[in-house]
Enzyme design. Structure first.
Site, PDB file in Angstrom:
ATOM      1  N   ASN A   9       2.156   2.095   2.705  1.00 48.07           N
ATOM      2  CA  ASN A   9       2.493   2.146   1.500  1.00 48.07           C
ATOM      3  C   ASN A   9       1.012   1.757   0.727  1.00 48.07           C
ATOM      4  O   ASN A   9       0.614   0.597   0.744  1.00 48.07           O
ATOM      5  CB  ASN A   9       3.625   1.133   0.922  1.00 48.07           C
ATOM      6  CG  ASN A   9       3.696   1.364  -0.756  1.00 48.07           C
ATOM      7  OD1 ASN A   9       3.277   2.085  -1.184  1.00 48.07           O
ATOM      8  ND2 ASN A   9       4.288   0.153  -1.208  1.00 48.07           N
ATOM      9  N   LYS A  11       0.276   1.850  -2.415  1.00 45.70           N
ATOM     10  CA  LYS A  11       0.454   1.290  -3.609  1.00 45.70           C
ATOM     11  C   LYS A  11      -0.658   2.133  -4.604  1.00 45.70           C
ATOM     12  O   LYS A  11      -0.726   3.404  -4.607  1.00 45.70           O
ATOM     13  CB  LYS A  11       0.425  -0.132  -3.716  1.00 45.70           C
ATOM     14  CG  LYS A  11       1.494  -0.826  -2.733  1.00 45.70           C
ATOM     15  CD  LYS A  11       1.315  -2.416  -2.833  1.00 45.70           C
ATOM     16  CE  LYS A  11       2.451  -2.771  -1.671  1.00 45.70           C
ATOM     17  NZ  LYS A  11       2.539  -4.378  -1.733  1.00 45.70           N
ATOM     18  N   HIS A  98      11.377  -0.430  -4.012  1.00 49.47           N
ATOM     19  CA  HIS A  98      10.375  -1.574  -3.594  1.00 49.47           C
ATOM     20  C   HIS A  98      10.335  -2.823  -4.508  1.00 49.47           C
ATOM     21  O   HIS A  98      10.660  -2.695  -5.754  1.00 49.47           O
ATOM     22  CB  HIS A  98       9.133  -1.074  -3.542  1.00 49.47           C
ATOM     23  CG  HIS A  98       8.032  -1.951  -3.039  1.00 49.47           C
ATOM     24  ND1 HIS A  98       7.270  -2.989  -3.692  1.00 49.47           N
ATOM     25  CD2 HIS A  98       7.364  -1.700  -1.751  1.00 49.47           C
ATOM     26  CE1 HIS A  98       6.431  -3.362  -2.688  1.00 49.47           C
ATOM     27  NE2 HIS A  98       6.538  -2.807  -1.626  1.00 49.47           N
ATOM     28  N   GLU A 100       8.103  -4.545  -5.852  1.00 52.82           N
ATOM     29  CA  GLU A 100       7.364  -4.377  -7.118  1.00 52.82           C
ATOM     30  C   GLU A 100       8.058  -3.680  -8.175  1.00 52.82           C
ATOM     31  O   GLU A 100       7.898  -3.787  -9.307  1.00 52.82           O
ATOM     32  CB  GLU A 100       5.951  -3.908  -6.750  1.00 52.82           C
ATOM     33  CG  GLU A 100       5.574  -4.913  -6.032  1.00 52.82           C
ATOM     34  CD  GLU A 100       3.943  -4.276  -5.030  1.00 52.82           C
ATOM     35  OE1 GLU A 100       3.597  -4.949  -4.271  1.00 52.82           O
ATOM     36  OE2 GLU A 100       3.922  -3.043  -4.922  1.00 52.82           O
ATOM     37  N   GLU A 170      12.093  -6.051   3.053  1.00 51.67           N
ATOM     38  CA  GLU A 170      10.581  -6.745   2.837  1.00 51.67           C
ATOM     39  C   GLU A 170      11.010  -8.153   2.288  1.00 51.67           C
ATOM     40  O   GLU A 170      11.340  -8.268   0.770  1.00 51.67           O
ATOM     41  CB  GLU A 170      10.097  -5.912   1.636  1.00 51.67           C
ATOM     42  CG  GLU A 170      10.951  -5.375   0.543  1.00 51.67           C
ATOM     43  CD  GLU A 170      10.070  -4.536  -0.398  1.00 51.67           C
ATOM     44  OE1 GLU A 170       8.900  -4.223  -0.154  1.00 51.67           O
ATOM     45  OE2 GLU A 170      10.605  -4.457  -1.553  1.00 51.67           O
ATOM     46  N   GLY A 176       1.805  -9.787   0.295  1.00 52.13           N
ATOM     47  CA  GLY A 176       0.459 -10.227  -0.489  1.00 52.13           C
ATOM     48  C   GLY A 176       0.055 -11.698  -0.520  1.00 52.13           C
ATOM     49  O   GLY A 176      -0.545 -11.936  -1.343  1.00 52.13           O
ATOM     50  N   SER A 216       3.841  -8.161   5.154  1.00 47.44           N
ATOM     51  CA  SER A 216       2.594  -8.328   5.628  1.00 47.44           C
ATOM     52  C   SER A 216       2.374  -8.168   7.066  1.00 47.44           C
ATOM     53  O   SER A 216       2.048  -8.911   7.765  1.00 47.44           O
ATOM     54  CB  SER A 216       2.395  -9.671   5.164  1.00 47.44           C
ATOM     55  OG  SER A 216       2.196 -10.037   3.953  1.00 47.44           O
ATOM     56  N   GLY A 237       1.772  -2.528   3.926  1.00 44.79           N
ATOM     57  CA  GLY A 237       0.906  -2.576   2.796  1.00 44.79           C
ATOM     58  C   GLY A 237      -0.611  -2.582   2.928  1.00 44.79           C
ATOM     59  O   GLY A 237      -1.181  -1.360   3.383  1.00 44.79           O
ATOM     60  N   GLY A 238      -1.110  -3.611   2.675  1.00 41.35           N
ATOM     61  CA  GLY A 238      -2.704  -3.766   2.781  1.00 41.35           C
ATOM     62  C   GLY A 238      -3.261  -3.205   3.881  1.00 41.35           C
ATOM     63  O   GLY A 238      -4.229  -2.508   3.963  1.00 41.35           O
TER      64      GLY A 238
END
Length: 254
Positions: A9, A11, A98, A100, A170, A176, A216, A237-238
């Site tokens: 993802n 984002k 999600h 967010e 999640e 994050g 994460s 994610g990241g």
């Protein structure tokens, strides 16, 4: 046999040139290094989907997902993207619910039920996200809270429809923040969700539902997380923004 999946993802990250470079790197690495039967899914910003589809269309191990879709079929909804639009450009998956989207845009379980419906009607595979905040984990029945998200957004589906859904757990407190659920914590929740699904649809459906971990996931912890029997892959994610890290995660799941 449930599908092994690693989804990245992105984002709201990457310019077009950066997106093209990252996709090209991932495609080449996956084609050269990944020998297992893992399904790789890239979830870039929607504005890049048509362009990036040309990069992955000849790589059967890699598919694209949108990060969201509207719960409306069409109409005067400025800025929204419909499920039929996504399907018309060859997209296979869509991430829904999600944390967010829930937190920043106020998406509710009822609204997400509508999004799931319209995604399935248009032949998209929903990657349905669920999870609890740190406060909920510490002060509430956190397993019950996450089970309720699935009940209210998915349990209206027929057995056949539910069989087309991917779940992504999640823990919001581990997104994050640098925190990560231990493999034991991830397994606890994944096993509870699979049992919850079995209670509604039976063991066969539950056993064939892919449940991804989405808190994460990184190159350093992916192998341990994926060793858990009910963790079928990751929503990354990241780390998905770095081709080498993302490929390492994929290889840990193959």
């Amino acid at each position: 046999m449930r599908k092994k999946i690693v989804a990245g993802n992105w984002k709201m990250n990457k310019t077009l040139d950066e997106a093209l470079a990252l996709t090209s790197e991932v495609v080449n690495m996956v084609n050269d290094e990944v020998t297992g039967d893992v399904q790789v899914i890239l979830c870039p910003p929607a504005i890049y989907l048509t362009t990036l589809n040309k990069y992955v269309e000849n790589s059967p191990k890699i598919a694209l997902a949108a990060q969201n879709c509207s719960d409306k079929a069409s109409g005067a909804y400025t800025g929204e993207i419909s499920a039929s639009m996504l399907k018309s450009i060859g997209i296979e998956y869509v991430v829904l619910g999600h944390s967010e989207r829930r937190e920043y845009f106020g998406e509710t379980n009822a609204q997400l039920a509508g999004k799931v419906n319209i995604a399935l009607e248009n032949g998209l595979t929903p990657i349905f996200c669920c999870g609890e905040s740190l406060n909920q984990r510490q002060n509430e029945d956190y397993i019950g809270f996450v089970k309720n998200q699935i009940t209210e957004s998915l349990f209206h589906l027929s057995e056949e429809q539910f069989g087309k859904v991917v779940i992504a757990y999640e823990p919001i407190w581990a997104i994050g923040t640098g925190l990560t659920a231990s493999s034991e914590q991830a397994q606890e929740m994944h096993a509870a969700l699979r049992a919850h699904i079995a209670g509604k649809y039976g063991n066969e459906v539950a056993d064939n539902t892919s449940i991804l971990y989405g808190g994460s996931v990184g190159a350093a912890n992916a192998e341990e997380l994926f060793a858990s029997p009910d963790v079928d892959g990751g929503l990354v994610g990241g780390a998905s923004l770095k081709s080498r890290d993302f490929t390492t995660i994929i290889k840990a799941r193959q």
